[in-house]
Design a protein around this motif. Structure first.
Motif, PDB file in Angstrom:
ATOM      1  N   LEU A 164      43.401  32.330 -27.323  1.00 25.76           N
ATOM      2  CA  LEU A 164      41.947  31.661 -26.684  1.00 25.76           C
ATOM      3  C   LEU A 164      41.583  30.353 -27.384  1.00 25.76           C
ATOM      4  CD1 LEU A 164      40.308  34.819 -25.241  1.00 25.76           C
ATOM      5  CD2 LEU A 164      40.229  32.485 -24.235  1.00 25.76           C
ATOM      6  N   ALA A 165      41.573  30.674 -28.975  1.00 24.89           N
ATOM      7  CA  ALA A 165      41.113  29.551 -29.868  1.00 24.89           C
ATOM      8  C   ALA A 165      41.498  28.398 -29.497  1.00 24.89           C
ATOM      9  CB  ALA A 165      41.054  30.006 -31.171  1.00 24.89           C
ATOM     10  N   GLY A 166      43.077  28.341 -29.170  1.00 26.11           N
ATOM     11  CA  GLY A 166      43.793  27.107 -28.958  1.00 26.11           C
ATOM     12  C   GLY A 166      43.323  26.529 -27.732  1.00 26.11           C
ATOM     13  N   LEU A 167      43.102  27.410 -26.939  1.00 30.62           N
ATOM     14  CA  LEU A 167      42.632  26.709 -25.625  1.00 30.62           C
ATOM     15  C   LEU A 167      41.121  26.180 -25.346  1.00 30.62           C
ATOM     16  CD1 LEU A 167      44.271  29.628 -22.892  1.00 30.62           C
ATOM     17  CD2 LEU A 167      45.016  27.234 -23.224  1.00 30.62           C
ATOM     18  N   ILE A 168      40.285  26.916 -26.048  1.00 27.74           N
ATOM     19  CA  ILE A 168      38.955  26.530 -25.921  1.00 27.74           C
ATOM     20  C   ILE A 168      38.857  25.241 -27.066  1.00 27.74           C
ATOM     21  CG2 ILE A 168      36.836  27.330 -26.691  1.00 27.74           C
ATOM     22  CD1 ILE A 168      37.465  30.047 -26.002  1.00 27.74           C
ATOM     23  N   PHE A 169      39.474  25.054 -28.106  1.00 18.27           N
ATOM     24  CA  PHE A 169      39.379  24.222 -29.135  1.00 18.27           C
ATOM     25  C   PHE A 169      40.654  23.520 -29.272  1.00 18.27           C
ATOM     26  CE2 PHE A 169      36.234  27.418 -30.186  1.00 18.27           C
ATOM     27  CZ  PHE A 169      34.862  26.761 -29.853  1.00 18.27           C
ATOM     28  N   PRO A 170      41.086  22.680 -28.435  1.00 22.61           N
ATOM     29  CA  PRO A 170      42.473  22.038 -28.384  1.00 22.61           C
ATOM     30  C   PRO A 170      42.798  21.505 -29.933  1.00 22.61           C
ATOM     31  CG  PRO A 170      41.583  21.483 -26.751  1.00 22.61           C
ATOM     32  CD  PRO A 170      40.426  21.905 -27.133  1.00 22.61           C
ATOM     33  N   SER A 171      41.844  20.880 -30.603  1.00 24.42           N
ATOM     34  CA  SER A 171      42.178  20.086 -31.818  1.00 24.42           C
ATOM     35  C   SER A 171      42.046  21.210 -32.925  1.00 24.42           C
ATOM     36  CB  SER A 171      41.180  18.906 -31.853  1.00 24.42           C
ATOM     37  OG  SER A 171      39.843  19.677 -32.018  1.00 24.42           O
ATOM     38  N   ILE A 172      41.868  22.322 -32.640  1.00 28.95           N
ATOM     39  CA  ILE A 172      41.766  23.189 -33.850  1.00 28.95           C
ATOM     40  C   ILE A 172      43.112  23.257 -34.530  1.00 28.95           C
ATOM     41  CG2 ILE A 172      41.857  25.413 -32.809  1.00 28.95           C
ATOM     42  CD1 ILE A 172      39.664  26.358 -34.400  1.00 28.95           C
ATOM     43  N   GLY A 173      43.134  23.639 -35.674  1.00 30.53           N
ATOM     44  CA  GLY A 173      44.315  23.893 -36.375  1.00 30.53           C
ATOM     45  C   GLY A 173      44.736  25.389 -36.471  1.00 30.53           C
ATOM     46  N   ASP A 174      45.761  25.689 -36.809  1.00 37.44           N
ATOM     47  CA  ASP A 174      46.409  27.310 -36.955  1.00 37.44           C
ATOM     48  C   ASP A 174      45.248  27.856 -37.764  1.00 37.44           C
ATOM     49  OD1 ASP A 174      48.528  26.762 -35.610  1.00 37.44           O
ATOM     50  OD2 ASP A 174      49.931  26.743 -37.122  1.00 37.44           O
ATOM     51  N   PRO A 175      44.692  27.508 -39.190  1.00 37.04           N
ATOM     52  CA  PRO A 175      43.699  28.629 -39.442  1.00 37.04           C
ATOM     53  C   PRO A 175      42.603  28.912 -38.670  1.00 37.04           C
ATOM     54  CG  PRO A 175      44.119  26.586 -40.843  1.00 37.04           C
ATOM     55  CD  PRO A 175      44.940  26.453 -39.713  1.00 37.04           C
ATOM     56  N   GLY A 176      42.041  27.958 -37.722  1.00 39.24           N
ATOM     57  CA  GLY A 176      41.184  28.088 -36.762  1.00 39.24           C
ATOM     58  C   GLY A 176      41.335  29.088 -35.740  1.00 39.24           C
ATOM     59  N   LYS A 177      42.671  28.924 -35.380  1.00 43.43           N
ATOM     60  CA  LYS A 177      43.271  29.914 -34.531  1.00 43.43           C
ATOM     61  C   LYS A 177      43.468  31.226 -34.893  1.00 43.43           C
ATOM     62  CE  LYS A 177      46.132  26.512 -32.033  1.00 43.43           C
ATOM     63  NZ  LYS A 177      47.518  25.953 -31.857  1.00 43.43           N
ATOM     64  N   ALA A 178      43.811  31.216 -36.140  1.00 44.27           N
ATOM     65  CA  ALA A 178      44.104  32.738 -36.935  1.00 44.27           C
ATOM     66  C   ALA A 178      42.611  33.408 -37.094  1.00 44.27           C
ATOM     67  CB  ALA A 178      44.488  32.542 -38.337  1.00 44.27           C
ATOM     68  N   PHE A 179      41.467  32.366 -37.290  1.00 48.68           N
ATOM     69  CA  PHE A 179      40.060  33.003 -37.518  1.00 48.68           C
ATOM     70  C   PHE A 179      39.797  33.800 -36.179  1.00 48.68           C
ATOM     71  CE2 PHE A 179      35.708  32.675 -37.229  1.00 48.68           C
ATOM     72  CZ  PHE A 179      35.281  33.354 -38.227  1.00 48.68           C
ATOM     73  N   GLY A 180      40.143  33.052 -35.190  1.00 50.42           N
ATOM     74  CA  GLY A 180      39.751  33.680 -33.796  1.00 50.42           C
ATOM     75  C   GLY A 180      40.439  34.617 -33.437  1.00 50.42           C
ATOM     76  N   GLY A 181      41.605  34.813 -33.950  1.00 49.75           N
ATOM     77  CA  GLY A 181      42.578  35.950 -33.672  1.00 49.75           C
ATOM     78  C   GLY A 181      42.032  37.214 -34.400  1.00 49.75           C
ATOM     79  N   VAL A 182      41.553  36.722 -35.863  1.00 43.45           N
ATOM     80  CA  VAL A 182      40.832  38.051 -36.528  1.00 43.45           C
ATOM     81  C   VAL A 182      39.655  38.451 -35.769  1.00 43.45           C
ATOM     82  CG1 VAL A 182      40.040  38.381 -38.882  1.00 43.45           C
ATOM     83  CG2 VAL A 182      42.078  37.083 -38.564  1.00 43.45           C
ATOM     84  N   ILE A 183      38.894  37.636 -35.205  1.00 41.28           N
ATOM     85  CA  ILE A 183      37.544  38.184 -34.828  1.00 41.28           C
ATOM     86  C   ILE A 183      37.947  38.883 -33.623  1.00 41.28           C
ATOM     87  CG2 ILE A 183      35.445  37.304 -33.332  1.00 41.28           C
ATOM     88  CD1 ILE A 183      35.341  36.544 -36.309  1.00 41.28           C
ATOM     89  N   LEU A 184      38.789  38.694 -32.818  1.00 41.60           N
ATOM     90  CA  LEU A 184      38.941  39.552 -31.614  1.00 41.60           C
ATOM     91  C   LEU A 184      40.099  40.810 -32.178  1.00 41.60           C
ATOM     92  CD1 LEU A 184      39.797  37.373 -28.442  1.00 41.60           C
ATOM     93  CD2 LEU A 184      37.892  38.589 -29.036  1.00 41.60           C
TER      94      LEU A 184
END
Length: 144
Positions: free
Chosen positions: A95-115
């Motif tokens: 979801l983090a990758g879909l909502i914020f396409p320019s976000i890197g892997d650390p940002g995606k991982a942060f979204g994963g940790v939140i959920l």
């Protein structure tokens, strides 16, 4: 797979539910399998557990009995305790990758940790409202 077998003394019988006082050296109290369990009865009664008597053994108050928890029950609890956080992490990462396409892997991982934490807490509160109804069972009466 080994069963989780413990011994204890019957302290009360109420219909089909038997209350067993665990032995002083029982591993139920400190078992890794009990760490994530939502059985508030164990936590509140400290040393007393409710068990069933599916074998219809002639039980009496004061009898020393052997109880077991099936591996199927333990695996089921572990499976359902691990799947919501894992699914939450994967969903959050994607979801983090879909909502914020320019976000890197650390940002995606942060979204994963939140959920992941949301899934874990959600499951915890769900189990608190809807506890598992399966009880350990008495398998035999021990000699006095």
């Amino acid at each position: 797979m080994k069963m989780m077998i413990e011994t204890g003394r019957i302290s009360a019988i109420a219909g089909s539910t038997i209350t067993v006082q665990q032995d002083a050296f029982s591993s139920f109290k400190n078992s890794e399998a009990c760490f994530g369990c939502m059985n508030q009865e164990c936590k509140e009664k400290q040393g007393y557990i409710s068990v069933s008597n599916p074998l219809k053994l002639p039980l009496e108050i004061g009898s020393q009995v052997e109880t077991e928890i099936s591996p199927k029950m333990i695996l089921g609890q572990a499976f359902f305790a691990l799947i919501p956080p894992l699914a939450g992490f994967i969903a959050g990462f994607l979801l983090a990758g879909l909502i914020f396409p320019s976000i890197g892997d650390p940002g995606k991982a942060f979204g994963g940790v939140i959920l992941m934490f949301a899934g874990a807490f959600g499951f915890y509160f769900y189990r608190k409202r809807h506890p598992v109804k399966v009880l350990p069972r008495v398998v035999r009466i021990l000699p006095q």
